[in-house]
Design a protein around this motif. Sequence first.
Motif, mmCIF file in Angstrom:
data_model
loop_
_atom_site.group_PDB
_atom_site.id
_atom_site.type_symbol
_atom_site.label_atom_id
_atom_site.label_comp_id
_atom_site.label_asym_id
_atom_site.label_seq_id
_atom_site.Cartn_x
_atom_site.Cartn_y
_atom_site.Cartn_z
ATOM 1 N N VAL A 1 0.871 -1.172 0.000
ATOM 2 C CA VAL A 1 0.000 0.000 0.000
ATOM 3 C C VAL A 1 0.906 1.219 0.000
ATOM 4 N N LEU A 2 0.830 2.026 -1.047
ATOM 5 C CA LEU A 2 1.734 3.156 -1.264
ATOM 6 C C LEU A 2 0.908 4.430 -1.357
ATOM 7 N N LEU A 3 1.086 5.324 -0.387
ATOM 8 C CA LEU A 3 0.290 6.539 -0.279
ATOM 9 C C LEU A 3 1.220 7.746 -0.240
ATOM 10 N N SER A 4 0.807 8.826 -0.896
ATOM 11 C CA SER A 4 1.615 10.040 -0.861
ATOM 12 C C SER A 4 0.730 11.257 -1.044
ATOM 13 N N ASP B 1 1.952 16.729 4.427
ATOM 14 C CA ASP B 1 1.713 18.155 4.653
ATOM 15 C C ASP B 1 0.517 18.315 5.593
ATOM 16 N N ASP B 2 -0.546 19.048 5.183
ATOM 17 C CA ASP B 2 -1.704 19.253 6.056
ATOM 18 C C ASP B 2 -2.692 18.096 5.979
ATOM 19 N N GLY B 3 -2.500 17.177 5.093
ATOM 20 C CA GLY B 3 -3.398 16.039 4.948
ATOM 21 C C GLY B 3 -2.599 14.759 4.928
ATOM 22 N N GLY B 4 -3.134 13.743 4.279
ATOM 23 C CA GLY B 4 -2.475 12.458 4.210
ATOM 24 C C GLY B 4 -2.807 11.614 5.421
ATOM 25 N N PHE C 1 2.911 12.457 7.167
ATOM 26 C CA PHE C 1 1.786 11.568 6.887
ATOM 27 C C PHE C 1 1.252 11.027 8.209
ATOM 28 N N ASN C 2 -0.068 10.843 8.302
ATOM 29 C CA ASN C 2 -0.732 10.506 9.554
ATOM 30 C C ASN C 2 -1.296 9.089 9.535
ATOM 31 N N LEU C 3 -1.133 8.370 10.652
ATOM 32 C CA LEU C 3 -1.634 7.009 10.793
ATOM 33 C C LEU C 3 -2.585 6.950 11.980
ATOM 34 N N ASP C 4 -3.785 6.432 11.750
ATOM 35 C CA ASP C 4 -4.771 6.235 12.815
ATOM 36 C C ASP C 4 -5.102 4.744 12.853
ATOM 37 N N PHE C 5 -4.436 4.022 13.747
ATOM 38 C CA PHE C 5 -4.605 2.574 13.858
ATOM 39 C C PHE C 5 -5.339 2.250 15.153
ATOM 40 N N ALA C 6 -6.334 1.385 15.064
ATOM 41 C CA ALA C 6 -7.076 0.975 16.252
ATOM 42 C C ALA C 6 -6.242 0.071 17.148
ATOM 43 N N ARG C 7 -5.291 -0.653 16.556
ATOM 44 C CA ARG C 7 -4.454 -1.587 17.300
ATOM 45 C C ARG C 7 -3.012 -1.444 16.835
ATOM 46 N N ARG C 8 -2.098 -1.823 17.708
ATOM 47 C CA ARG C 8 -0.680 -1.837 17.337
ATOM 48 C C ARG C 8 -0.489 -2.784 16.162
ATOM 49 N N PRO C 9 0.094 -2.343 15.048
ATOM 50 C CA PRO C 9 0.211 -3.211 13.873
ATOM 51 C C PRO C 9 1.166 -4.369 14.092
ATOM 52 N N ASP C 10 0.899 -5.451 13.389
ATOM 53 C CA ASP C 10 1.804 -6.596 13.359
ATOM 54 C C ASP C 10 2.822 -6.320 12.269
#
Length: 224
Positions: A101-104, A127-130, A149-158
């Motif tokens: 998964v590649l996001l920019s 920047d202000d989004g992502g 870049f921002n990450l909103d994870f419900a659980r600690r990733p494996d």
Amino acid sequence: MNRATSPSGYRVITADEAEARFDAGADLVYPYEDFADEQEIRLYEGPLHVVGNLEREGDGDWSPCNVIVDGDLTVDGDLEWWDSAGGTFLLVTGNVRARNVLLSGCPDVVVRGDLTVTGGVQGHHGDDGGFLTVKGLVRAQVVISTLYFNLDFARRPDALLIADTYRTTCPVDLTPDELDDIVLPELLDRDDRADEHKIGEALRAGRPVLRPGVRATSAGAAPV
């Protein structure tokens, strides 16, 4: 890999339907309703299986559409979503499986189930989004989030998680500054900093991005 920017089988829905049926705004940061006259919303009644890669529609900075997949999304290749203008979203109500998964830029990607990749997850130049939001579990070899870049994870990733502590919702293994010390030398720029574009190219090619023996530990990352 085959490239699929608009798999067949979607129908266009209104912003009102996206809210009434999917409560899209509950998880999205992008104010997509403000751009309803400029971007259509494409709905895929899942499950959706893409044989090759799945990329955001449009070659320019501005995306002409947003996408909702009502069900599971399986991408045999890479899932890529980006934005360099006003914003765009991808909302999947089920699970997502992909190679990478590649996001920019400033896309808003929401997975309400699990996200499972065989390679890596990368987000950069936010920047202000992502935003990448995952309500289930993230499984990957590595998750790399740099340059706002921002990450909103419900659980600690494996996965080995490399991100700014103030731009993710769970403990990280390494910060972006520490990435410079564990990324493969050929993926550094001329200032000896990790190069996001080179990392993305390596992931697309199925090549490793980290030096041999790096793994996650409770205190960060360490060689094995």
